[in-house]
Design an enzyme around this catalytic site. Structure first.
Site, PDB file in Angstrom:
ATOM      1  N   LYS A  79     -28.057 -44.957 -59.611  1.00  0.00           N
ATOM      2  CA  LYS A  79     -29.406 -44.402 -59.778  1.00  0.00           C
ATOM      3  C   LYS A  79     -30.094 -45.156 -60.910  1.00  0.00           C
ATOM      4  O   LYS A  79     -29.560 -45.234 -62.021  1.00  0.00           O
ATOM      5  CB  LYS A  79     -29.285 -42.913 -60.135  1.00  0.00           C
ATOM      6  CG  LYS A  79     -30.574 -42.246 -60.558  1.00  0.00           C
ATOM      7  CD  LYS A  79     -31.092 -41.312 -59.492  1.00  0.00           C
ATOM      8  CE  LYS A  79     -32.367 -40.603 -59.904  1.00  0.00           C
ATOM      9  NZ  LYS A  79     -32.183 -39.578 -60.922  1.00  0.00           N
TER      10      LYS A  79
ATOM     11  N   GLN B  61     -21.575 -37.784 -60.337  1.00  0.00           N
ATOM     12  CA  GLN B  61     -22.260 -38.831 -61.103  1.00  0.00           C
ATOM     13  C   GLN B  61     -21.565 -39.028 -62.449  1.00  0.00           C
ATOM     14  O   GLN B  61     -21.156 -38.065 -63.092  1.00  0.00           O
ATOM     15  CB  GLN B  61     -23.721 -38.440 -61.328  1.00  0.00           C
ATOM     16  CG  GLN B  61     -24.513 -39.576 -61.973  1.00  0.00           C
ATOM     17  CD  GLN B  61     -25.970 -39.207 -62.168  1.00  0.00           C
ATOM     18  OE1 GLN B  61     -26.294 -38.288 -62.902  1.00  0.00           O
ATOM     19  NE2 GLN B  61     -26.843 -39.930 -61.511  1.00  0.00           N
TER      20      GLN B  61
ATOM     21  N   CYS C 183     -31.157 -42.123 -66.893  1.00  0.00           N
ATOM     22  CA  CYS C 183     -31.430 -41.025 -67.829  1.00  0.00           C
ATOM     23  C   CYS C 183     -32.201 -41.538 -69.054  1.00  0.00           C
ATOM     24  O   CYS C 183     -31.798 -42.512 -69.690  1.00  0.00           O
ATOM     25  CB  CYS C 183     -30.127 -40.365 -68.274  1.00  0.00           C
ATOM     26  SG  CYS C 183     -30.451 -38.954 -69.350  1.00  0.00           S
TER      27      CYS C 183
HETATM   28  C1  LIG Z   1     -33.661 -31.297 -66.616  1.00  0.00           C
HETATM   29  C2  LIG Z   1     -33.406 -32.562 -65.831  1.00  0.00           C
HETATM   30  C3  LIG Z   1     -32.106 -33.045 -65.738  1.00  0.00           C
HETATM   31  C4  LIG Z   1     -31.833 -34.209 -65.018  1.00  0.00           C
HETATM   32  N1  LIG Z   1     -30.541 -34.658 -64.925  1.00  0.00           N
HETATM   33  C5  LIG Z   1     -30.270 -35.758 -64.191  1.00  0.00           C
HETATM   34  C6  LIG Z   1     -28.940 -36.233 -64.055  1.00  0.00           C
HETATM   35  O1  LIG Z   1     -27.987 -35.684 -64.607  1.00  0.00           O
HETATM   36  N2  LIG Z   1     -28.747 -37.326 -63.283  1.00  0.00           N
HETATM   37  C7  LIG Z   1     -29.773 -37.964 -62.652  1.00  0.00           C
HETATM   38  O2  LIG Z   1     -29.533 -38.945 -61.945  1.00  0.00           O
HETATM   39  N3  LIG Z   1     -31.036 -37.552 -62.778  1.00  0.00           N
HETATM   40  C8  LIG Z   1     -31.304 -36.468 -63.522  1.00  0.00           C
HETATM   41  N4  LIG Z   1     -32.608 -36.050 -63.647  1.00  0.00           N
HETATM   42  C9  LIG Z   1     -33.690 -36.835 -63.047  1.00  0.00           C
HETATM   43  C10 LIG Z   1     -33.982 -36.416 -61.628  1.00  0.00           C
HETATM   44  O3  LIG Z   1     -32.861 -36.670 -60.806  1.00  0.00           O
HETATM   45  C11 LIG Z   1     -35.162 -37.206 -61.059  1.00  0.00           C
HETATM   46  O4  LIG Z   1     -34.877 -38.578 -61.066  1.00  0.00           O
HETATM   47  C12 LIG Z   1     -36.453 -36.981 -61.829  1.00  0.00           C
HETATM   48  O5  LIG Z   1     -36.608 -35.648 -62.238  1.00  0.00           O
HETATM   49  C13 LIG Z   1     -37.657 -37.407 -60.988  1.00  0.00           C
HETATM   50  O6  LIG Z   1     -37.697 -36.723 -59.770  1.00  0.00           O
HETATM   51  P1  LIG Z   1     -38.630 -35.418 -59.559  1.00  0.00           P
HETATM   52  O7  LIG Z   1     -40.058 -35.861 -59.851  1.00  0.00           O
HETATM   53  O8  LIG Z   1     -38.404 -35.029 -58.118  1.00  0.00           O
HETATM   54  O9  LIG Z   1     -38.163 -34.387 -60.525  1.00  0.00           O
HETATM   55  C14 LIG Z   1     -32.894 -34.905 -64.367  1.00  0.00           C
HETATM   56  C15 LIG Z   1     -34.192 -34.405 -64.461  1.00  0.00           C
HETATM   57  C16 LIG Z   1     -34.473 -33.254 -65.179  1.00  0.00           C
HETATM   58  C17 LIG Z   1     -35.895 -32.768 -65.257  1.00  0.00           C
END
Ligand SMILES: Cc1cc2nc3c(=O)[nH]c(=O)nc-3n(C[C@H](O)[C@H](O)[C@H](O)COP(=O)(O)O)c2cc1C
Length: 248
Positions: free
Chosen positions: A70, A2, A31
């Site tokens: 994304k 990514q 993000c």
């Molecule tokens: C600590 C943290 C770091 C994340 N880093 C990224 C990232 O680098 N790229 C990305 O597309 N999403 C990132 N996300 C978002 C997750 O991919 C996801 O979209 C979000 O947490 C919602 O999904 P969930 O409810 O299953 O956690 C991050 C989320 C968290 C909590």
């Protein structure tokens, strides 16, 4: 791999470099972190859909492998641009869209808008991946059934719970739930996780980085908070493993 950014030249350079070594190049337009959006990157791009289109078009040209994107639902409640953004992204040549069903303002809390994800799925013909608050078998099934998405992405719930993927796949295929991982299995995976991290980064960097993951693995143990405090004071791999063996 990514990549993120808002400067077309940097993004196309990055894509041209990484696309030879990875199966796809994903552009992060979701993000919410202040240090990212203040530069116009991540979810901030959803406020500039012309730029979104140009970025995707140019990155697709620069990449030797498929480009995916994304996104979130939008920037804020009054700015749900998910369908509009998705059509632009598809038109610009992306091969897949992952949508986290929240706005930037919501960060990581509150309901996930399955309706918005469903509308995105209905508005494009490239594959759509649904994301947000998938934590178990039921929430995974609901994401598929309600929205019709082609796949799901799981974030936070997989921390300290790498068994979740297998459990969900099994449930979707058979309608039956697998047994919880035993303490023995959990311990084995934790040790493997520690060994891999320390082999890659050494104890000085690796051990502090591991703490948040270990806190997730232990969260259902009766003395979780006490164990966490102890873990956070240990700086050596062997001591950490010995202590976890005692706990489990
Ligand atoms: C600590 C943290 C770091 C994340 N880093 C990224 C990232 O680098 N790229 C990305 O597309 N999403 C990132 N996300 C978002 C997750 O991919 C996801 O979209 C979000 O947490 C919602 O999904 P969930 O409810 O299953 O956690 C991050 C989320 C968290 C909590």
């Amino acid at each position: 791999m990514q990549i993120f950014g808002s400067d077309i030249e940097s993004l196309t350079f990055a894509a041209s470099q990484v696309s030879n070594d990875f199966n796809l190049v994903d552009i992060n337009m979701g993000c919410p972190a202040p240090k990212v959006v203040k530069n116009g990157d991540g979810s901030k791009l959803l406020q500039n859909l012309d730029l979104v289109g140009s970025i995707v078009e140019e990155v697709v040209k620069a990449s030797s492998t498929p480009v995916t994107v994304k996104i979130r639902k939008g920037w804020s409640k009054s700015n749900d641009v998910s369908v509009q953004a998705s059509k632009i992204i598809e038109q610009a040549g992306a091969s897949m869209i992952t949508i986290h069903g929240r706005t930037r303002d919501e960060f990581f809390s509150g309901e996930v808008d399955l309706e918005a994800i469903k509308k995105v799925k209905e508005s494009v013909s490239i594959p759509v991946i649904g994301n947000g608050n998938i934590v178990d078998e039921e929430s995974a099934l609901k994401m598929f059934e309600y929205t019709g998405v082609d796949g799901i992405m799981i974030g936070r719930a997989s921390m300290g719970n790498p068994w979740l993927f297998q459990r969900i796949i099994h449930y979707l295929q058979t309608g039956e739930k697998l047994k919880e991982a035993s303490n023995k299995e959990k311990l084995e995976i934790m040790i493997q996780h520690i060994e891999l991290e320390v082999a890659k980064k050494g104890e000085r960097v690796g051990i502090p980085e591991l703490r948040k993951h270990l806190a997730c693995y232990i969260r259902n143990l009766p003395n979780a908070s006490k164990i966490r405090v102890t873990i956070n004071q240990i700086n050596s791999k062997n001591q950490l493993i010995e202590y976890l063996k005692e706990c489990f």
